[in-house]
Write a protein that holds these residues in place. Sequence first.
Motif, mmCIF file in Angstrom:
data_model
loop_
_atom_site.group_PDB
_atom_site.id
_atom_site.type_symbol
_atom_site.label_atom_id
_atom_site.label_comp_id
_atom_site.label_asym_id
_atom_site.label_seq_id
_atom_site.Cartn_x
_atom_site.Cartn_y
_atom_site.Cartn_z
ATOM 1 N N ASN A 77 -55.675 28.293 53.257
ATOM 2 C CA ASN A 77 -54.869 27.826 54.388
ATOM 3 C C ASN A 77 -53.431 28.285 54.191
ATOM 4 O O ASN A 77 -53.180 29.465 54.077
ATOM 5 N N ASP A 78 -52.462 27.356 54.102
ATOM 6 C CA ASP A 78 -51.065 27.753 53.943
ATOM 7 C C ASP A 78 -50.600 27.673 52.492
ATOM 8 O O ASP A 78 -49.406 27.650 52.218
ATOM 9 N N CYS A 79 -51.550 27.655 51.550
ATOM 10 C CA CYS A 79 -51.227 27.480 50.124
ATOM 11 C C CYS A 79 -51.605 28.703 49.301
ATOM 12 O O CYS A 79 -52.452 29.492 49.695
ATOM 13 N N ILE A 80 -50.951 28.796 48.126
ATOM 14 C CA ILE A 80 -51.331 29.788 47.121
ATOM 15 C C ILE A 80 -51.664 29.035 45.825
ATOM 16 O O ILE A 80 -51.151 27.953 45.574
ATOM 17 N N LEU A 81 -52.531 29.640 45.022
ATOM 18 C CA LEU A 81 -52.943 29.043 43.755
ATOM 19 C C LEU A 81 -51.949 29.447 42.667
ATOM 20 O O LEU A 81 -51.691 30.636 42.471
#
Length: 157
Positions: free
Chosen positions: A14-18
Motif C-alpha cells: 500500500n503506502d508503506c515500505i519495509l
Amino acid sequence: MKIRSVSLAIIKRNDCILVEEIQYPGIPTTYYRPIGGTIEFGENSTQTLIRELREELNQEVEEPILISVIENIFGVGKEIGHEIDFIYEVRFKDRSQYDREEIDGKEGAAEYKATWKPIQYFLETREQVKLIPDGLLQLLTKQYGTNTRSIKHIKTK
C-alpha cells in the motif's frame, strides 16, 4: 576507509515500505533503512540483494528492478562512511508476507523486526526519525509522490 557498495530493497505494501529500525547508542534519532547489505567481491548488486533477502528474511523475491543509485557520504558520531547504494524495487514471491505487520530478520547473529512504515511518516517526523541512506526519501517522493496509494504495486486485502 573504503567506499562500500550496498544493495537495498524497496518492498512496498500500500503506502508503506519495509524497513529495519536502527538505534545508535547516544544518538536520539531513530534511523530506518530498507533491507539489504554489502556487495561481496565477485557478486553483482542484483545477486547481493537476492542473497541478502534470503539470508536476512528467509524470503525469495521476483527479479529486482534497479530504480536508482545513490552516493551516500554520512557521519555517525565521529565516524565517516561512504557508500554507493543500489536501490531496487522488489516483490516477495510469497504474497502472504504482505499480510504480516512485522517480519523476523537476522543480520549476522543480531535479530531484528522488519516493519512497514508509510513514506509520509518520514516526511512528517524529520526531527525524530530518518530514512537512510541520505537521498532515499527524496528519491521515493520524486518517483512515487507523497500519495503513494496511487502506485501500482502489491495491495493487501
